[in-house]
Design an enzyme around this catalytic site. Structure first.
Site, PDB file in Angstrom:
ATOM      1  N   HIS A  45     -62.577  -8.690 -10.799  1.00 42.69           N
ATOM      2  CA  HIS A  45     -63.037  -9.883 -10.106  1.00 42.69           C
ATOM      3  C   HIS A  45     -62.096 -10.329  -8.999  1.00 42.69           C
ATOM      4  O   HIS A  45     -62.464 -11.165  -8.177  1.00 42.69           O
ATOM      5  CB  HIS A  45     -63.199 -11.041 -11.099  1.00 42.69           C
ATOM      6  CG  HIS A  45     -64.325 -10.846 -12.067  1.00 42.69           C
ATOM      7  ND1 HIS A  45     -65.632 -10.750 -11.663  1.00 42.69           N
ATOM      8  CD2 HIS A  45     -64.334 -10.743 -13.407  1.00 42.69           C
ATOM      9  CE1 HIS A  45     -66.409 -10.593 -12.727  1.00 42.69           C
ATOM     10  NE2 HIS A  45     -65.637 -10.568 -13.800  1.00 42.69           N
ATOM     11  N   GLU A 143     -66.833  -8.174 -24.611  1.00 40.87           N
ATOM     12  CA  GLU A 143     -67.323  -9.360 -23.905  1.00 40.87           C
ATOM     13  C   GLU A 143     -68.842  -9.363 -23.744  1.00 40.87           C
ATOM     14  O   GLU A 143     -69.370 -10.058 -22.876  1.00 40.87           O
ATOM     15  CB  GLU A 143     -66.639  -9.475 -22.544  1.00 40.87           C
ATOM     16  CG  GLU A 143     -66.686  -8.231 -21.687  1.00 40.87           C
ATOM     17  CD  GLU A 143     -65.902  -8.386 -20.391  1.00 40.87           C
ATOM     18  OE1 GLU A 143     -65.597  -9.543 -20.008  1.00 40.87           O
ATOM     19  OE2 GLU A 143     -65.613  -7.357 -19.752  1.00 40.87           O
ATOM     20  N   ASP A 169     -68.014 -14.116 -20.466  1.00 39.20           N
ATOM     21  CA  ASP A 169     -69.083 -13.119 -20.468  1.00 39.20           C
ATOM     22  C   ASP A 169     -69.684 -12.946 -21.856  1.00 39.20           C
ATOM     23  O   ASP A 169     -70.889 -12.705 -21.990  1.00 39.20           O
ATOM     24  CB  ASP A 169     -68.569 -11.778 -19.942  1.00 39.20           C
ATOM     25  CG  ASP A 169     -68.572 -11.710 -18.424  1.00 39.20           C
ATOM     26  OD1 ASP A 169     -69.522 -12.229 -17.811  1.00 39.20           O
ATOM     27  OD2 ASP A 169     -67.624 -11.157 -17.851  1.00 39.20           O
TER      28      ASP A 169
END
Length: 260
Positions: A45, A143, A169
Site C-alpha cells: 500500500h 486477513e 481487511d
C-alpha cells in the site's frame, strides 16, 4: 548468522514496530531513536519501489533496528530483491491457502529447497547459502475469511516463521467495517484464534495495530510482534500535538486508528 529481528524476538516477549509508507530517510531512524524494535516497509500500500527499499535498508545497516518488508504476493523476484538488499523478513499479504504460504517460503529458499535466485547486494551478509536462508523470516498475512478457514493448513507449512494479522481487511472480508476491527466480538474472536493457532504451531504471531492503545490491547491478546504506527501517523499526531500546545487546546489522545 541471525537477523536483528530474530535476535529481538529471542530477547523479548513483545517487540514493537513502526511502519514506513513513503521514501523517507528520517522516519526509520526516528523509530529506532525512539526505541522501536523493528520497522516495516510497505511495498503493497505504500509509495515505495525496490530502489527506495534498498536505499532505506542500506541506510539502516548501522542503525539498531530490525526490518521487514510487506509485499503484495509471493512473486519470488521482489521477495529475492528485498532479501538481497538486507531485509530481515518479508510479510506476504492476502495469503489464503497452504499453497500460497509454501510459495512464499520457496521464494526465500535457494534450490533445491526453493526458487530464490542467488544475487547478494550487501557484502556484510556474506555468501553462505545456509546463513542467508536461515536469517530470512517469512510471515504470511491472515486477513481474509478464506485465510482464516485455511488457518490450520497454513500453520502446518514448513518454513513459515509467523502469522501477521491485517485487522481491517479481515473485518471487510467478514462483512464488517474496518472500524469494527478491534471492537466487534467476531473480529476479536478471529484474532484470538489466529494467535492461538500460531502459538500452538510454534510460530511468531504479529498484528498491525495502528495506535499505541490498540498495540497494548494486541499485546494483551498475546501477539508478540505489534506494529504501532506509520511515519505518516506519527507525524500527524506529533504535528497536531504541537499545534494544540501552541493554541492552548486540548491534549492529543491516542484515538486515531491506523488500518494499513
Amino acid at each position: 548468522m541471525s537477523s536483528r529481528l530474530q535476535d529481538a524476538l529471542a530477547a523479548q516477549r513483545q517487540i514493537w514496530g513502526g511502519w514506513v509508507v513513503g521514501p523517507t530517510m528520517l522516519g526509520p531512524e526516528e523509530f529506532a531513536h525512539a526505541g522501536y524494535d523493528y520497522v516495516g516497509f510497505d511495498a503493497q500500500h505504500g509509495y515505495l519501489d525496490d530502489a527506495d527499499i534498498a536505499l532505506l535498508l542500506r541506510r539502516l545497516e548501522h542503525v539498531p533496528i530490525a526490518t521487514a518488508v510487506r509485499l503484495p504476493s509471493a512473486d519470488p523476484a521482489p521477495i529475492g530483491r528485498v532479501l538481497d538488499a538486507g531485509a530481515d523478513a518479508v510479510i506476504i499479504a492476502m495469503v489464503e491457502s497452504a499453497e500460497q504460504a509454501a510459495a512464499a517460503v520457496a521464494a526465500t529458499r535457494y534450490a533445491p529447497a526453493g526458487v530464490r535466485s542467488f544475487g547478494p547486494l550487501r557484502a556484510s551478509l556474506g555468501h553462505d547459502i545456509a546463513e542467508l536462508q536461515s536469517r530470512a523470516g517469512v510471515y504470511v498475512m491472515i486477513e481474509t475469511a478464506r485465510g482464516l478457514a485455511a488457518l490450520d493448513d497454513i500453520c502446518a507449512v514448513p518454513g513459515v516463521t509467523g502469522l501477521y494479522v491485517g485487522p481491517a481487511d479481515l473485518a471487510i472480508s467478514m462483512g464488517l467495517s474496518p472500524a469494527d476491527a478491534w471492537t466487534h466480538p467476531q473480529l476479536t474472536d478471529a484474532m484470538t484464534r489466529i494467535r492461538r493457532a500460531g502459538a500452538a504451531a510454534g510460530l511468531i504471531t504479529g498484528v498491525h495495530a495502528g495506535t499505541g492503545t490498540l498495540g497494548k490491547a494486541a499485546a494483551g491478546l498475546g501477539f508478540r510482534m505489534v506494529t504501532l504506527a506509520s511515519e505518516s501517523q506519527a507525524l500527524r499526531r506529533g504535528a497536531a500535538a504541537h499545534l494544540a500546545e501552541a493554541q492552548d487546546g486540548p491534549a492529543i489522545t491516542d484515538a486515531s486508528r491506523g488500518y494499513i
